[in-house]
Write a protein that holds these residues in place. Structure first.
Motif, PDB file in Angstrom:
ATOM      1  N   SER A 201       0.823  -1.205   0.000  1.00  0.00           N
ATOM      2  CA  SER A 201       0.000   0.000   0.000  1.00  0.00           C
ATOM      3  C   SER A 201       0.864   1.264   0.000  1.00  0.00           C
ATOM      4  O   SER A 201       0.581   2.230  -0.730  1.00  0.00           O
ATOM      5  CB  SER A 201      -0.923  -0.003   1.224  1.00  0.00           C
ATOM      6  OG  SER A 201      -1.727   1.153   1.245  1.00  0.00           O
ATOM      7  N   VAL A 202       1.923   1.261   0.794  1.00  0.00           N
ATOM      8  CA  VAL A 202       2.826   2.415   0.835  1.00  0.00           C
ATOM      9  C   VAL A 202       3.526   2.589  -0.510  1.00  0.00           C
ATOM     10  O   VAL A 202       3.613   3.703  -1.054  1.00  0.00           O
ATOM     11  CB  VAL A 202       3.872   2.248   1.962  1.00  0.00           C
ATOM     12  CG1 VAL A 202       4.888   3.388   1.914  1.00  0.00           C
ATOM     13  CG2 VAL A 202       3.196   2.207   3.320  1.00  0.00           C
ATOM     14  N   ARG A 208       2.280   6.240  -7.396  1.00  0.00           N
ATOM     15  CA  ARG A 208       1.188   7.024  -7.986  1.00  0.00           C
ATOM     16  C   ARG A 208       1.346   8.517  -7.737  1.00  0.00           C
ATOM     17  O   ARG A 208       0.963   9.335  -8.586  1.00  0.00           O
ATOM     18  CB  ARG A 208      -0.160   6.560  -7.421  1.00  0.00           C
ATOM     19  CG  ARG A 208      -0.539   5.134  -7.832  1.00  0.00           C
ATOM     20  CD  ARG A 208      -1.903   4.742  -7.288  1.00  0.00           C
ATOM     21  NE  ARG A 208      -2.957   5.532  -7.902  1.00  0.00           N
ATOM     22  CZ  ARG A 208      -4.253   5.447  -7.551  1.00  0.00           C
ATOM     23  NH1 ARG A 208      -4.618   4.617  -6.589  1.00  0.00           N
ATOM     24  NH2 ARG A 208      -5.149   6.183  -8.153  1.00  0.00           N
ATOM     25  N   LYS A 209       1.908   8.894  -6.582  1.00  0.00           N
ATOM     26  CA  LYS A 209       1.894  10.295  -6.186  1.00  0.00           C
ATOM     27  C   LYS A 209       3.258  10.987  -6.272  1.00  0.00           C
ATOM     28  O   LYS A 209       3.340  12.211  -6.161  1.00  0.00           O
ATOM     29  CB  LYS A 209       1.366  10.423  -4.748  1.00  0.00           C
ATOM     30  CG  LYS A 209      -0.056   9.912  -4.592  1.00  0.00           C
ATOM     31  CD  LYS A 209      -0.510   9.979  -3.141  1.00  0.00           C
ATOM     32  CE  LYS A 209      -1.917   9.426  -2.973  1.00  0.00           C
ATOM     33  NZ  LYS A 209      -2.362   9.485  -1.561  1.00  0.00           N
ATOM     34  N   ARG A 210       4.324  10.190  -6.438  1.00  0.00           N
ATOM     35  CA  ARG A 210       5.653  10.777  -6.542  1.00  0.00           C
ATOM     36  C   ARG A 210       6.343  10.272  -7.810  1.00  0.00           C
ATOM     37  O   ARG A 210       5.800   9.419  -8.517  1.00  0.00           O
ATOM     38  CB  ARG A 210       6.492  10.440  -5.302  1.00  0.00           C
ATOM     39  CG  ARG A 210       5.906  11.010  -3.998  1.00  0.00           C
ATOM     40  CD  ARG A 210       6.875  10.849  -2.846  1.00  0.00           C
ATOM     41  NE  ARG A 210       8.119  11.571  -3.090  1.00  0.00           N
ATOM     42  CZ  ARG A 210       8.326  12.852  -2.790  1.00  0.00           C
ATOM     43  NH1 ARG A 210       7.361  13.565  -2.220  1.00  0.00           N
ATOM     44  NH2 ARG A 210       9.492  13.435  -3.028  1.00  0.00           N
ATOM     45  N   PHE A 344       3.127   7.110   4.358  1.00  0.00           N
ATOM     46  CA  PHE A 344       3.450   7.876   3.148  1.00  0.00           C
ATOM     47  C   PHE A 344       3.580   9.361   3.476  1.00  0.00           C
ATOM     48  O   PHE A 344       4.494  10.038   2.976  1.00  0.00           O
ATOM     49  CB  PHE A 344       2.377   7.664   2.087  1.00  0.00           C
ATOM     50  CG  PHE A 344       2.568   8.528   0.874  1.00  0.00           C
ATOM     51  CD1 PHE A 344       3.578   8.257  -0.039  1.00  0.00           C
ATOM     52  CD2 PHE A 344       1.752   9.633   0.658  1.00  0.00           C
ATOM     53  CE1 PHE A 344       3.772   9.068  -1.147  1.00  0.00           C
ATOM     54  CE2 PHE A 344       1.935  10.448  -0.453  1.00  0.00           C
ATOM     55  CZ  PHE A 344       2.953  10.162  -1.356  1.00  0.00           C
ATOM     56  N   GLU A 345       2.696   9.880   4.311  1.00  0.00           N
ATOM     57  CA  GLU A 345       2.774  11.296   4.692  1.00  0.00           C
ATOM     58  C   GLU A 345       4.076  11.586   5.448  1.00  0.00           C
ATOM     59  O   GLU A 345       4.692  12.644   5.253  1.00  0.00           O
ATOM     60  CB  GLU A 345       1.561  11.665   5.552  1.00  0.00           C
ATOM     61  CG  GLU A 345       0.250  11.659   4.783  1.00  0.00           C
ATOM     62  CD  GLU A 345      -0.964  11.809   5.681  1.00  0.00           C
ATOM     63  OE1 GLU A 345      -2.075  12.029   5.154  1.00  0.00           O
ATOM     64  OE2 GLU A 345      -0.812  11.704   6.927  1.00  0.00           O
ATOM     65  N   ALA A 346       4.499  10.643   6.289  1.00  0.00           N
ATOM     66  CA  ALA A 346       5.759  10.818   7.007  1.00  0.00           C
ATOM     67  C   ALA A 346       6.937  10.832   6.038  1.00  0.00           C
ATOM     68  O   ALA A 346       7.895  11.611   6.190  1.00  0.00           O
ATOM     69  CB  ALA A 346       5.934   9.698   8.030  1.00  0.00           C
ATOM     70  N   LEU A 347       6.877   9.982   5.025  1.00  0.00           N
ATOM     71  CA  LEU A 347       7.919   9.959   3.993  1.00  0.00           C
ATOM     72  C   LEU A 347       8.004  11.307   3.300  1.00  0.00           C
ATOM     73  O   LEU A 347       9.099  11.875   3.115  1.00  0.00           O
ATOM     74  CB  LEU A 347       7.628   8.856   2.976  1.00  0.00           C
ATOM     75  CG  LEU A 347       8.544   8.828   1.764  1.00  0.00           C
ATOM     76  CD1 LEU A 347       9.944   8.385   2.149  1.00  0.00           C
ATOM     77  CD2 LEU A 347       7.974   7.916   0.674  1.00  0.00           C
ATOM     78  N   GLU A 348       6.876  11.850   2.886  1.00  0.00           N
ATOM     79  CA  GLU A 348       6.868  13.144   2.214  1.00  0.00           C
ATOM     80  C   GLU A 348       7.447  14.236   3.114  1.00  0.00           C
ATOM     81  O   GLU A 348       8.164  15.112   2.650  1.00  0.00           O
ATOM     82  CB  GLU A 348       5.448  13.495   1.793  1.00  0.00           C
ATOM     83  CG  GLU A 348       4.894  12.592   0.701  1.00  0.00           C
ATOM     84  CD  GLU A 348       4.043  13.362  -0.280  1.00  0.00           C
ATOM     85  OE1 GLU A 348       2.958  13.791   0.125  1.00  0.00           O
ATOM     86  OE2 GLU A 348       4.483  13.521  -1.440  1.00  0.00           O
TER      87      GLU A 348
END
Length: 353
Positions: A201-202, A208-210, A344-348
């Motif tokens: 999922s991550v 998809r977003k990066r 994912f938000e933490a990664l960003e």
């Protein structure tokens, strides 16, 4: 004759990597000394090219467990070196005994170590609170003198061959110039591993977003995890150009080659395992996933940019210093309740900050 110092660290790979900041501190405090390091055989390559170390002594622990005469022979070899000082960075009975058998006049270790009475000086090693690096520094310094900044982070030195291998492989496998993000989905202990479907999922969100390529890392022992992730990825709603940005180096790099991949990565997402410490050496932004263990044990990231992801409010955590094979409560909520969106938000955040 120069002073001769022996440091005993025969723990896991991650512990050895963290100990390199201690090796550096010992060499800094004793600039003219020979610094010898005793390690678990099979981990010694991470110390290649290290200017702080005069000699590495690999110890085959399985062999000496089975053969007491092999243990005594090894201890005899250490005694012949006539060490002036020994630091026991490991706290096993074996480490304390080896330190004693060197007959060095100064032998420093932890009060909590097995056979601690064999040391000439001991310091306390609390289970929780200080980072492992601070626990190591306590063998050498008073707390107010602990090194800070860069000197807290591990020291790893990949050589020209590894740098060249990286450049060649990178040119072969990366199809864009947006960089890459590493994913380390494994751990020696099962209860420290986030389930593969959550990693999927991550990874899907990143693709998809990066724009970066996502690269799985691990040893040959992790090929089953790699296969599971790629199998599950087939059902994810991704375009072909997105799918081609998922690659794997699992089982395809040695430890020194991994250092270079880590050094040049935009970020890493990892369970509580040794890749976190590789990343700390190169100040790589890190997202850490905690399950059975907790950050208070002192093995967290030392990178300037890092995020801790853990499930709060579970009275069963921690269930052991290393985790275990199965969840003793049977629910494994410490990892099953991890939120891939928040990861994912933490990664960003660590990449942008």
């Amino acid at each position: 004759m120069p002073e001769k110092i022996l440091i005993i660290q025969t723990a896991f790979l991650g512990d050895l990597i963290l100990s390199t900041s201690f090796f550096h501190a010992v060499k800094t405090e004793h600039p003219g000394a020979e610094v010898h390091v005793l390690v678990n055989a099979g981990t010694e390559s991470v110390l290649d090219n290290n200017p702080d170390i005069t000699r590495v002594w690999p110890l085959e622990k399985k062999r000496i467990k089975k053969n007491p005469f092999a243990f005594l022979h090894f201890a005899g070899l250490l005694k012949k070196e006539h060490f002036n000082k020994v630091y026991s960075a490991h706290f096993s009975f074996r480490s304390s005994l080896l330190s004693y058998l060197t007959k060095a006049p100064i032998r420093i270790g932890y009060k909590e170590s097995g056979f601690s009475f064999l040391h000439t000086r001991t310091v306390q090693r609390p289970k929780q609170g200080p980072h492992e690096v601070e626990k190591l520094f306590s063998l050498l310094f008073e707390e107010y003198d602990f090194p800070g900044g860069r000197e807290r982070r591990p020291y790893l030195f990949p050589g020209p061959a590894e740098e060249e291998s990286f450049l060649t492989k990178k040119k072969e496998i990366l199809s864009n110039e947006e960089g890459y993000i590493l994913i380390a989905p494994s751990s020696l202990w099962e209860t420290k591993r986030m389930p593969e479907e959550k990693f999927v999922s991550v990874i899907t969100q990143i693709l998809r977003k990066r724009k970066e390529t996502v690269i799985l890392i691990g040893s040959k022992a992790d090929l089953e995890i790699e296969n599971t992730i790629f199998r599950l990825m087939k059902t994810e709603p991704l375009q072909l150009r997105e799918r081609t940005r998922l690659l794997s180096l699992v089982g395809k790099t040695n430890l020194k080659e991994l250092m270079v991949w880590m050094k040049n990565s935009k970020a890493i997402i990892s369970n509580d395992s040794s890749p976190i410490h590789f990343a700390s050496a190169f100040n790589t932004p890190t997202v850490m996933l905690y399950g059975a263990t907790i950050p208070a044990f002192g093995y967290g990231s030392l990178s300037d940019k890092h995020k801790i992801m853990e499930v709060q409010g579970l009275s069963c955590r921690p269930c052991g210093i290393h985790g275990g094979r199965i969840c003793p409560e049977g629910h494994f909520r410490c990892m099953m309740d991890q939120n891939p969106v928040r990861i994912f938000e933490a990664l960003e955040e660590v990449i942008k900050s």
